[in-house]
Structures are given as C-alpha cells and as structure tokens.
Design an enzyme around this catalytic site. Structure first.
Site, short mmCIF file in Angstrom:
data_model
loop_
_atom_site.label_atom_id
_atom_site.label_comp_id
_atom_site.label_asym_id
_atom_site.label_seq_id
_atom_site.Cartn_x
_atom_site.Cartn_y
_atom_site.Cartn_z
NE ARG A 199 -59.21 80.72 2.33
CZ ARG A 199 -59.12 79.48 2.81
NH1 ARG A 199 -59.83 78.50 2.26
NH2 ARG A 199 -58.35 79.19 3.82
CB SER A 235 -55.81 86.46 4.24
OG SER A 235 -55.59 85.74 5.44
CD GLU A 292 -58.02 84.68 1.16
OE1 GLU A 292 -58.66 84.73 2.24
OE2 GLU A 292 -57.04 83.95 0.99
#
Length: 302
Positions: free
Chosen positions: A174, A225, A295
């Site tokens: 990510r 998320s 995130e």
C-alpha cells in the site's frame, strides 16, 4: 485568490472553484473547503495549472475520486487538483493499456474484462481512480497494482514530468515512492495484461464484487480500509475480536459488516473519525500490544 482564479479562467484550463467543500469530492462525504479546487481538462492544461501554482507559490495536492482519503474539517490550504474527466483517456495496444490517472478503476476493470484481458480482476470492486491506485499500490484478492504496472508518468511539484518504471516506483504494501520520497501526480499509467478467457474473467470479477458486497459496507459513505493489516494479523479481525464493531463516536461508526471500515452514519465529522481511529489504536494496543497504522490518508489543516 480572486486574482489566481481569474488567471486560471483566462487560460481556460478546466473547472476552477473557490472554497469548494471537499465533502462533495470524497467517498466518506467528509471534508472542509479547499481554497481552490481545480479540475484540469487535459494533461496539457494540468501543466498550465502547475505553472500558475509555482508562480504564486501555492501549496497543492492532488486527489482522484476521493477514496482512501480523510480531509480535515478545516479544509485544505492552497489548491486541490482533481484528476477527473479531462484525464481519463484510454489506449489499448494488444495486451498493453495506457490509461489516464483520472480514469475510474472500477469502470476500467469492467471495460478491460469485456476485451478478454486478464490482470485487473482484483480491481473490480476498488473505488477510486487509476492515479490514486498507482499512488498507494492498491490491491485486493491477492494481487495489486505493482503486479501489472510497467511504468507511470509522474508530474512532480517542480513542474517536471517523468516516466518511472515499476522498479523506480518502489512499490511495497500500500505504498510507493510518491507518498514521501518523491511526491507527485500520476498523470497516466501503462499496464501489462494478458489474453484470457472472457467468460472466466467476467465470472471472477462478479465473484469479487459479490464478496465485497457481502463483507464490506456499501450502504453508507466510507473511505475504504482504515488500517493497514499488521501482518500476519488482519486489522478487521483484530477489531472484531476486540468487540469494537458497531462502536461509534458522533456520526462515525465502525462498520458492523467489517471491522476495518469506518462509515459516515450521519453527519460525521473528520474529528469524529479521528477520535474513533485513536480509540481503536488504544484498544488494540492495550489488548494485543500491536500498533495499528492507518492506511487511509489524512490531510488538511490541523
């Protein structure tokens, strides 16, 4: 700002708005105003925008479709560049595709599946733009952007534009080189796909979409998320076992469907979401001594 707006409008670069609420431009429907919101109508006009920004020494940042983003209630100082309909071009050359940073990732994966090209099935339920997906190495279902990207065209804040190879993007979980080391805008990306069985591709995409609908909130605004998975653990499972599903602060609530999603259950503020994030961090650390990292990207005035 009036003079800058007049200058941009004279250049006919696209849409320019003052004090635009970013709640209208984020998937969680939260965010204060941007001093300027600019939506360039082409790559060339994006360059013109950056010229004006450098001239006036404006702070700036880019957004796509506003997923994976939490904007401060106080908004964002300077210019917000939204990559939208002016940068959503697509060129298909056999199994290689070149796509603009403003193209919807979901619609791209759907279109490509109909061409019988495989490699983008994982993206069929990921909201957001191609540029945002490349920026954060978006992924799902065991795959991610790094597995298909060959190169990306980046506009850096000094006005230079450069193609970076997949290796130069320094992808990891990510993250990419663009987040801290070399901040910039993903103008377009080149993906290497493969020929596949159209029926099998479409079937897999439908399974992925159904899985998301069954396991993730779709009937409330959310940013995606919230936490990175602290591997080998999974954020959603840790939050669920801690009994935090359904816990709320103000209008922000931890989804009852998936522990790693915070939804806007009604007039939530960024302050509500941030308070809920801190509560989750404190709870998980006290129970498991695991430090949770976000995130979702948190931006804007303090």
């Amino acid at each position: 700002m009036d003079g800058i707006v007049t200058e941009l409008q004279a250049l006919n670069i696209g849409k320019v708005k003052k004090n635009e609420s970013l709640a209208q431009h984020t998937t969680i429907k939260i965010g204060g105003p941007a001093d300027l919101l600019i939506e360039p109508s082409s790559v060339e006009n994006l360059n013109h925008v950056m010229g004006v920004i450098r001239k006036h020494r404006l702070k700036w940042r880019a957004i796509g479709r506003g997923s994976n983003l939490l904007v401060s209630d106080k908004g964002i100082e300077g210019a917000v560049i939204k990559l939208g309909s002016g940068l959503d071009h697509l060129e298909i050359n056999d199994t290689e595709i070149t796509v603009g940073g403003g193209h919807s990732l979901v619609s791209l994966s759907t279109l490509i599946s109909k061409k019988g090209l495989t490699g983008l099935e994982f993206a069929s339920g990921i909201p957001g733009s191609v540029g945002g997906a490349v920026y954060m190495n978006a992924g799902a279902h065991g795959s991610d952007i790094s597995k298909i990207l060959t190169r990306a065209r980046i506009l850096f804040d000094d006005g230079t534009m450069e193609w970076l190879s997949s290796a130069e993007m320094e992808f990891s979980y990510r993250t990419s080189v663009l987040q801290k080391k070399r901040p910039g805008i993903v103008v377009e990306a080149v993906f290497q796909l493969a020929q596949g069985d159209r029926a099998a591709i479409v079937s897999q995409m439908l399974k992925n979409k159904d899985y998301r609908k069954e396991t993730q909130p779709w009937n409330f605004p959310c940013a995606g998320s919230i936490f990175r998975n602290p591997l080998p653990n999974y954020a959603g499972k840790l939050i669920e076992v801690a009994g935090l599903k359904g816990f709320s602060i103000g209008g922000a609530k931890i989804s009852e469907m998936h522990g790693n999603f915070i939804v806007n259950a009604g007039n939530a503020t960024a302050g509500d979401v941030l308070a809920l994030i801190e509560h989750v961090k404190d709870t998980i650390y006290s129970l498991y001594e695991i430090k949770m990292e976000t995130e979702v990207e948190i931006i804007g005035r303090n």
